[in-house]
Design a protein around this motif. Structure first.
Motif, PDB file in Angstrom:
ATOM      1  N   HIS A  48      51.452   2.490  23.340  1.00 16.35           N
ATOM      2  CA  HIS A  48      51.728   2.204  24.755  1.00 16.35           C
ATOM      3  C   HIS A  48      53.167   2.561  25.106  1.00 16.35           C
ATOM      4  CE1 HIS A  48      52.426  -0.157  28.440  1.00 16.35           C
ATOM      5  NE2 HIS A  48      51.129   0.012  28.638  1.00 16.35           N
ATOM      6  N   ARG A  49      54.100   2.218  24.232  1.00 18.00           N
ATOM      7  CA  ARG A  49      55.512   2.510  24.486  1.00 18.00           C
ATOM      8  C   ARG A  49      55.767   4.019  24.518  1.00 18.00           C
ATOM      9  NH1 ARG A  49      59.000   3.712  20.801  1.00 18.00           N
ATOM     10  NH2 ARG A  49      57.790   2.747  19.128  1.00 18.00           N
ATOM     11  N   ILE A  50      55.187   4.738  23.561  1.00 17.03           N
ATOM     12  CA  ILE A  50      55.395   6.194  23.510  1.00 17.03           C
ATOM     13  C   ILE A  50      54.745   6.876  24.713  1.00 17.03           C
ATOM     14  CG2 ILE A  50      54.894   8.296  22.208  1.00 17.03           C
ATOM     15  CD1 ILE A  50      55.135   6.609  19.653  1.00 17.03           C
ATOM     16  N   LEU A  51      53.549   6.418  25.077  1.00 16.29           N
ATOM     17  CA  LEU A  51      52.873   6.992  26.242  1.00 16.29           C
ATOM     18  C   LEU A  51      53.702   6.793  27.506  1.00 16.29           C
ATOM     19  CD1 LEU A  51      49.168   5.930  25.593  1.00 16.29           C
ATOM     20  CD2 LEU A  51      50.052   8.272  25.647  1.00 16.29           C
ATOM     21  N   ALA A  52      54.295   5.628  27.641  1.00 16.80           N
ATOM     22  CA  ALA A  52      55.123   5.363  28.825  1.00 16.80           C
ATOM     23  C   ALA A  52      56.292   6.342  28.897  1.00 16.80           C
ATOM     24  CB  ALA A  52      55.638   3.923  28.779  1.00 16.80           C
ATOM     25  N   THR A  53      56.897   6.631  27.748  1.00 15.98           N
ATOM     26  CA  THR A  53      58.006   7.591  27.713  1.00 15.98           C
ATOM     27  C   THR A  53      57.517   8.995  28.059  1.00 15.98           C
ATOM     28  OG1 THR A  53      59.148   6.292  26.023  1.00 15.98           O
ATOM     29  CG2 THR A  53      59.809   8.603  26.261  1.00 15.98           C
ATOM     30  N   LEU A  54      56.378   9.380  27.512  1.00 11.66           N
ATOM     31  CA  LEU A  54      55.830  10.703  27.785  1.00 11.66           C
ATOM     32  C   LEU A  54      55.459  10.865  29.251  1.00 11.66           C
ATOM     33  CD1 LEU A  54      53.591  11.171  24.599  1.00 11.66           C
ATOM     34  CD2 LEU A  54      55.735  12.371  25.126  1.00 11.66           C
ATOM     35  N   VAL A  55      54.940   9.811  29.873  1.00  6.71           N
ATOM     36  CA  VAL A  55      54.628   9.844  31.301  1.00  6.71           C
ATOM     37  C   VAL A  55      55.915   9.975  32.111  1.00  6.71           C
ATOM     38  CG1 VAL A  55      53.766   8.491  33.249  1.00  6.71           C
ATOM     39  CG2 VAL A  55      52.444   8.603  31.128  1.00  6.71           C
ATOM     40  N   GLU A  56      56.930   9.201  31.729  1.00  4.70           N
ATOM     41  CA  GLU A  56      58.207   9.250  32.427  1.00  4.70           C
ATOM     42  C   GLU A  56      58.828  10.644  32.364  1.00  4.70           C
ATOM     43  OE1 GLU A  56      62.639   7.113  32.250  1.00  4.70           O
ATOM     44  OE2 GLU A  56      61.019   6.439  30.929  1.00  4.70           O
ATOM     45  N   GLN A  57      58.672  11.306  31.220  1.00  8.39           N
ATOM     46  CA  GLN A  57      59.236  12.640  31.033  1.00  8.39           C
ATOM     47  C   GLN A  57      58.298  13.753  31.529  1.00  8.39           C
ATOM     48  OE1 GLN A  57      62.348  13.281  29.927  1.00  8.39           O
ATOM     49  NE2 GLN A  57      62.667  11.057  29.959  1.00  8.39           N
ATOM     50  N   GLU A  58      57.133  13.374  32.083  1.00  7.30           N
ATOM     51  CA  GLU A  58      56.158  14.296  32.672  1.00  7.30           C
ATOM     52  C   GLU A  58      55.484  15.211  31.654  1.00  7.30           C
ATOM     53  OE1 GLU A  58      58.127  16.351  35.883  1.00  7.30           O
ATOM     54  OE2 GLU A  58      57.787  14.674  37.254  1.00  7.30           O
ATOM     55  N   PHE A  59      55.481  14.795  30.375  1.00  8.25           N
ATOM     56  CA  PHE A  59      54.698  15.550  29.390  1.00  8.25           C
ATOM     57  C   PHE A  59      53.217  15.230  29.545  1.00  8.25           C
ATOM     58  CE2 PHE A  59      58.801  16.006  27.260  1.00  8.25           C
ATOM     59  CZ  PHE A  59      58.745  17.331  26.900  1.00  8.25           C
ATOM     60  N   ILE A  60      52.901  14.016  29.970  1.00  6.39           N
ATOM     61  CA  ILE A  60      51.532  13.638  30.302  1.00  6.39           C
ATOM     62  C   ILE A  60      51.564  12.871  31.616  1.00  6.39           C
ATOM     63  CG2 ILE A  60      50.710  13.550  27.908  1.00  6.39           C
ATOM     64  CD1 ILE A  60      50.976  10.536  28.012  1.00  6.39           C
ATOM     65  N   THR A  61      50.384  12.671  32.184  1.00  4.95           N
ATOM     66  CA  THR A  61      50.271  11.903  33.413  1.00  4.95           C
ATOM     67  C   THR A  61      49.112  10.932  33.285  1.00  4.95           C
ATOM     68  OG1 THR A  61      50.046  12.057  35.836  1.00  4.95           O
ATOM     69  CG2 THR A  61      48.734  13.583  34.509  1.00  4.95           C
ATOM     70  N   GLY A  62      49.113   9.861  34.081  1.00  6.46           N
ATOM     71  CA  GLY A  62      48.024   8.891  34.051  1.00  6.46           C
ATOM     72  C   GLY A  62      48.465   7.530  33.539  1.00  6.46           C
ATOM     73  N   ASP A  63      47.474   6.709  33.240  1.00  4.31           N
ATOM     74  CA  ASP A  63      47.754   5.375  32.702  1.00  4.31           C
ATOM     75  C   ASP A  63      46.553   4.908  31.898  1.00  4.31           C
ATOM     76  OD1 ASP A  63      45.805   4.258  34.538  1.00  4.31           O
ATOM     77  OD2 ASP A  63      47.338   4.344  36.092  1.00  4.31           O
ATOM     78  N   ALA A  64      46.671   3.725  31.282  1.00  5.35           N
ATOM     79  CA  ALA A  64      45.624   3.216  30.408  1.00  5.35           C
ATOM     80  C   ALA A  64      44.337   2.921  31.164  1.00  5.35           C
ATOM     81  CB  ALA A  64      46.114   1.953  29.695  1.00  5.35           C
ATOM     82  N   ASP A  65      44.434   2.612  32.457  1.00  9.47           N
ATOM     83  CA  ASP A  65      43.240   2.275  33.237  1.00  9.47           C
ATOM     84  C   ASP A  65      42.466   3.513  33.673  1.00  9.47           C
ATOM     85  OD1 ASP A  65      43.748  -0.464  33.092  1.00  9.47           O
ATOM     86  OD2 ASP A  65      45.087  -0.380  34.841  1.00  9.47           O
TER      87      ASP A  65
END
Length: 264
Positions: A50-67
């Protein structure tokens, strides 16, 4: 050296372990959209993922969320697009082709789809005294060449029918398939076994066995052929080299970024 540069030099670098975890999460997020699948794929703790995904989303490497699920982000797609645009099939395939020539001592071709034709982009000769009539840049029909048939075998039947309607099935030799029904039957055999044969269909006295090369999207955009003369490989004996053709084509596919290797 400036104070700012000194600060950069002395700042702690991420540990190897942290970098590996980030790469694992990024790769899993590109392949799977659900959070639970990403956790399972990486084998990491949910909180870490969850922490790594949040960083990747913030840096625009991925988009979306857990839901709602995760998908490749703008930054990742931009980098991927630039990398793909720089791919050179000739440079990527050349060392693999050279190794194959040494292994089978036959002429090796790699061709690319160009509309309703195949165009040679690589030709590497064997140590034999004879030479094929082919050359880099030469185009040939798809229905009578091994490389063309491995591409056509990946098409929907309706797309093959459009080719037939547009350019026909002209005879190059007495062995050329000129009947649409026979062509569909031949393509079904190619799909089933994962390779195609050309037994004098494109040029009298020459034979080849061909395998599909897939691009980063898994599309069969290229073909590889092991070619020889019928005097040296009579009948369908060139078929004995099919495993080598498939292995080389799969190696090139992987180098192009395909994850569909082995899909027949």
């Amino acid at each position: 050296m400036t104070v700012e540069a000194q600060a950069l030099d002395t700042s702690p670098a991420p540990s190897v372990g942290a970098s590996e975890k980030t790469l694992r999460v990024l790769e899993a997020a590109i392949m799977h959209d659900r959070f639970t699948d990403i956790v399972e794929e990486t084998g990491l703790a949910k909180a870490t993922v969850h922490r790594i995904l949040a960083t990747l989303v913030e840096q625009e490497f991925i988009t979306g969320d857990a839901d709602h699920g995760y998908h490749p982000g703008a930054r990742f797609l931009g980098i991927a697009g630039r990398a793909i645009s720089r791919l050179d099939i000739s440079a990527i395939a050349e060392p693999i082709v050279e190794a194959l020539v040494r292994d089978v001592d036959c002429t090796i071709h790699v061709g690319v789809v160009n509309g309703f034709e195949m165009v040679y982009v690589i030709r590497k000769d064997s140590s034999k005294p004879y030479r094929m009539a082919s050359r880099v840049g030469l185009s040939m029909p798809m229905h009578c060449s091994g490389m063309g048939k491995v591409v056509l075998a990946s098409w929907e039947p309706e797309q093959v029918d459009r080719l037939v309607a547009a350019v026909g099935l002209p005879a190059r030799t007495e062995q050329t398939i000129t009947d649409p029904e026979r062509l569909h039957e031949e393509l079904a055999r190619v799909r089933a076994r994962g390779y195609a044969l050309d037994l004098g269909e494109n040029e009298r006295g020459t034979v080849c066995v061909s395998a599909p090369i897939r691009d980063h999207l898994g599309r069969v955009q290229y073909g590889l052929s092991i070619s020889s003369i019928a005097l040296e490989h009579p009948g369908s004996s060139i078929e004995e080299l099919a495993p080598q053709a498939i292995a080389a084509a799969d190696a090139i596919s992987r180098a192009l970024g395909s994850t569909a290797v082995g899909t027949r």
